[in-house]
Design an enzyme around this catalytic site. Structure first.
Site, PDB file in Angstrom:
ATOM      1  N   ASP A 211      -0.228  -5.883   0.195  1.00  0.00           N
ATOM      2  CA  ASP A 211      -1.523  -6.184  -0.413  1.00  0.00           C
ATOM      3  C   ASP A 211      -1.391  -7.465  -1.228  1.00  0.00           C
ATOM      4  O   ASP A 211      -0.299  -7.790  -1.706  1.00  0.00           O
ATOM      5  CB  ASP A 211      -1.964  -5.039  -1.332  1.00  0.00           C
TER       6      ASP A 211
ATOM      7  N   CYS B 122       0.855  -1.197   0.000  1.00  0.00           N
ATOM      8  CA  CYS B 122       0.000   0.000   0.000  1.00  0.00           C
ATOM      9  C   CYS B 122       0.889   1.244   0.000  1.00  0.00           C
ATOM     10  O   CYS B 122       1.792   1.351   0.845  1.00  0.00           O
ATOM     11  CB  CYS B 122      -0.901  -0.019   1.228  1.00  0.00           C
TER      12      CYS B 122
END
Ligand SMILES: [Ca+2]
Ligand SMILES: [Ca+2]
Ligand SMILES: [Ca+2]
Ligand SMILES: [Ca+2]
Ligand SMILES: [Ca+2]
Ligand SMILES: [Ca+2]
Ligand SMILES: [Ca+2]
Ligand SMILES: [Ca+2]
Ligand SMILES: [Ca+2]
Ligand SMILES: [Ca+2]
Ligand SMILES: [Ca+2]
Ligand SMILES: [Ca+2]
Ligand SMILES: [Ca+2]
Ligand SMILES: [Ca+2]
Ligand SMILES: [Ca+2]
Ligand SMILES: [Ca+2]
Lengths: 152, 152, 152, 152, 152, 152, 152, 152, 152, 152
Positions: free
Chosen positions: H57, H50
């Protein structure tokens, strides 16, 4: 019931530890120490690297334990698992090591970990480890992860 | 309806062809040449070898076609597919080549082939090819093969 | 709505016809002839025999139609399908023949049949046939039968 | 944890052995010999040939074991399984033979193998074999392979 | 391992027996008589007739056994099951009778049969029978057949 | 095996009983009284009414039993279950009552009933009851009914 | 948004109507009459009786509509569907009749009904009817009801 | 067909690129440039970070394309995707950027990418992008990835 | 059987309690106190709030118990569970607390609760607690809730 | 690509808004405004209250949109959806209102919302709304939410 516990990570931004050794795995007091129950963490986003080839590996991990005095604090668990991102270890080793680290911290009545690894070369490996003796009055459902099946 | 057709392989033992070029793919007369319909073969047991590494590859194949004058004779199809067992070709090439061979033999109104390959290196390939134009009055259901999903 | 229709088989014992030619397929008046709708029969218990080897074959059949003046009477349909029990025909032939017989009797706006056959030699055949033109205002869902997938 | 092990095949190109007898199945030291755990290999790409007809056979194999001093080296396992590609054996025989070969090499506390074979003649065979006694403190999940179900 | 066994039906055309009494169920030597293992046959194409109404019945059968000196020869099993095609028997009777016939022939350590019948009148019957005692060192997975669920 | 049994309802039209008390539940002789086996009925069409509100309730029932001298006659079972259509009883009560009625009639070695009720107010109830002791040599698979899961 | 609507049944106890003709189907104002959208009701608990045999029938109904000025009031819909409990009608008739009744009341832009009936004699019927023309700017997902599949 | 192509990465060890900019995405000649077909890559092991919080992620990516002169070389694709491991980008951005990079290299007739992201805060994002116009004679199956559904 | 029980909430409108302490959990007499059986409640709509962050949490709860003198009254259970809507508690605490409250009220032979929580930070928690000893003659099926699996 | 965007909520603690009117729904710049793509949010944790009875309602929401200049900021979306926790609205109204609010903020090329509500009284409602015209070059997969099916 409902008072705020004394933990350092939940509710704050926290740096991601760069290796398992640097990660701080935390525990909180078990609010129901008078009874046996099972807690299960499901972590479908685990990743580490192969110690021989350096390629990333992926696994879906499921951890079950029966707490004694302590619970695993869930945000620190997430950071601990994230710390394997650049760490090299074989599937069997990695899975058992995680189980041992958690068990050492919280000294549960019982703990088990299932590591369901993504295929490499068409033949994925699953690893199942447990420690302690599950108390007879505990209910321990199976983890229910779908077996690998190739295509079709 | 119900008379025995003139084919050379069905109902007898037949040697397995050693290469696609040696395989005899046969056809039988379409008993309903006055109408359009779709026939589907599902072959979950396809295997060939990688032309670079020599490693075996596996695929689940689904073949749909709308016959004109001819049907594919199913036993010869099985032998033809089996003949790829020691043949080297990439996934995209292999899938399209099979589709073309069948289409050349039976000159269907329409034919398509879906090749759903087992993962190599974690990223499986699916290949979808078709030839001819599906007549408007034909009903063409999707092949419904489950997508690859890793673990968990 | 709700009056008892004039049919010969429903509510009585009926002998099983010994061949498709002997079966009496019946029709009843469509109670909603002022509108288009689709009726679907699902017959997972179809069996016939191979015209070459004499071995039994099995199929899961799904029949969709948009009635005009007539509905298929369901008990006679069951007996008709049962009459294939000792009848020899190839998969493609058998499926299309059943579709034609029903369409001849009830002259529907539209009819289709899906024949999903059990594997012989590892490569099952599905057959999809339709007749007439599905009216534009009819809703025609797909048949949703699971594709064959082998093992694993 | 994390040091590179002493194996001959992982990380190199390796020729595919032409028969089970020629395959070199390797072992590596168990990094957690102080504890019991279960390792599972899932091999959906197994193929051999029928000793009577010479036709190819296919199976989805799942192998579970509790290591003592040794782990199975996974790349050599893959090559060993690949070596059955032109080998003739019945389903029951083939499955048990593989289990025995692995057990002989690594002398595990416990090992079991499930062979889930693709249908021949409509009636597939599954074979389940085990050796040794699963230690009481080991967690042994079921293999969860879907049963064969035909069509529909 | 790999030599051709002495059986009369495999690899040849064989007439379909007209009744269970006429069927020749064959056995072959168990190649691994020194160890216990489980073999499973899955037969989704079973059909017989109702002794009262003469209507055809259908079932999905699963047979598990632990062989002693003998294996069931699979082609003869297929022919035996096919011989029920015009035979009248209730579901409970038919399922148990098949189990007994096989057990009488091969004298296994253990055998069980699950008969999963198609619905008649909306309430299908499943029948589960076993004989002998499953040796403690055998692994016996459940049959995993989906329960009937009506619609929706 | 195969002779027609002496029952009053099978093969005839039968009036639907208006209340459980009026229903005639019948039994037939167990053709395999020399051995233990399990018979399962699955009834996804059960309906009764709420004794407080008069609203209809629905359930999917599964009944397992090990017969001694008698089997449940299946057509009379269907009529018995249908007789609850206008009968008022709570879920727990209704499920257990049905189990007891059947057990009283056939005096089985063992019987169990699972009642899987449709949701009322978002929280469905399942009821599980058994009577007798399941003989050790009987195989008793689980009923495998999917748990309620809301939406999503 | 959020004001209490003017309906007679919601929030009160209501007697169950004894026949479809006695049921009061109600409508409420569409709060978003300026835009097109689709509302779907799923009713897995429908039951009526066969007009010939008097046996209960069961169906899983799904109703989709695009409202114009009116919405169907959901409690009155439930009571209306319940009113078929002792009503005799064939599957095709019953499904279409319900669709017409709702459409007559609310004059929607578009309405469709899917009736997925439980099997009688092994061959269940599904019925699909629609009325009006679905506006081009409406999104109409399929109903996704699983097809009937027998056993296995 | 079957000759070894001219690529730099397949069949050799290759260093993992440290950022998308450093990755060498390769192409090979399309062996069937005379016809349209679709190739699909499924990559369930994608991970990035992120850009705001630095948290990892995860996504399951599916890429479909219709090649013109070039195919994507699959090993270089794997390395390219791996290069996002320490790269920061939002879900929408990351998915579209990958699609554009591949399309720039191979100039396909058509390409689409589906990014199915793991939940953050309980509401996962899926991203669907395509470029070019899918030729009318191409068959383009849907990607069939299961929607997120929370628990239960 | 069938008489109306003495409860205060069923069949009436009832205010939603604002906290667990305010909720009145009711019991009704067990109509089958002479036998052991299991009742299961499935509650997929549970919600509470995090005691640290104030964010809402969601869970799918399943409660199994073997009643002695009392049953849980289901409408009061629904209101009790609803009372957690604005209550702060950790997952482990909340699940066990609910189990204890119910057990205190009805003093069952046995009770267990499974709490299947929606993910927070990618790693959902499941909690399993039980109290009392399940009588040997009770049948206790597993709860069958699908494990969390992320995406793909 | 990869720069930190200018948003007020992501990465900070944020108070939960007490009503939809108080919620601040935010937008961020679309990083790929030169192309069409689809973004999907899946929110399985939606809850509101019934405006008539005050009972909580639950839904699984799926929102698809094709951005023009703006993306929805995901943390603010979560807070907005959470703000319905004590808000009263019918299912149809609530679903459409959410769709309109998002569309008003970001002025997308196209937006649709599917609301899949948990059952009340046995007949759940699904609501499907869309606005704008989906550009022809956008790929719009179906939402794939499982239909409600009751039990069994
Ligand atoms: Ca289990
Ligand atoms: Ca389980
Ligand atoms: Ca489809
Ligand atoms: Ca996954
Ligand atoms: Ca569809
Ligand atoms: Ca497979
Ligand atoms: Ca299990
Ligand atoms: Ca079947
Ligand atoms: Ca099992
Ligand atoms: Ca159902
Ligand atoms: Ca089971
Ligand atoms: Ca859910
Ligand atoms: Ca769809
Ligand atoms: Ca599709
Ligand atoms: Ca179970
Ligand atoms: Ca779709």
């Amino acid at each position: 019931m409902g008072s705020k516990p004394d933990v350092t990570l939940l509710g704050h931004a926290a740096a991601i530890p760069q290796a398992p050794e640097e990660a701080v795995l935390e525990r909180v007091e078990n609010p129901h120490v008078d009874t046996h129950y099972l807690a299960r963490f499901t972590a479908p986003e685990f990743t580490s690297v192969c110690p021989v080839t350096g390629q990333p590996d992926f696994a879906h991990l499921v951890i079950d334990y029966v707490p004694d005095a302590w619970l695993v604090e869930s945000k620190s668990l997430k950071l601990y698992l994230t710390s394997f991102r650049n760490h090299g270890a074989f599937h069997e080793d990695c899975t058992v090591t995680i189980g041992k680290r958690i068990a050492d911290l919280i000294a549960p009545h019982y703990l088990r970990i299932g590591g369901y690894w993504y295929p490499r070369g068409g033949i994925p490996i699953d690893v199942f480890w447990q420690v302690g003796k599950c108390p007879e009055d505990v209910w321990l459902p199976d983890q229910g992860v779908a077996p690998y099946r190739g295509r079709g």
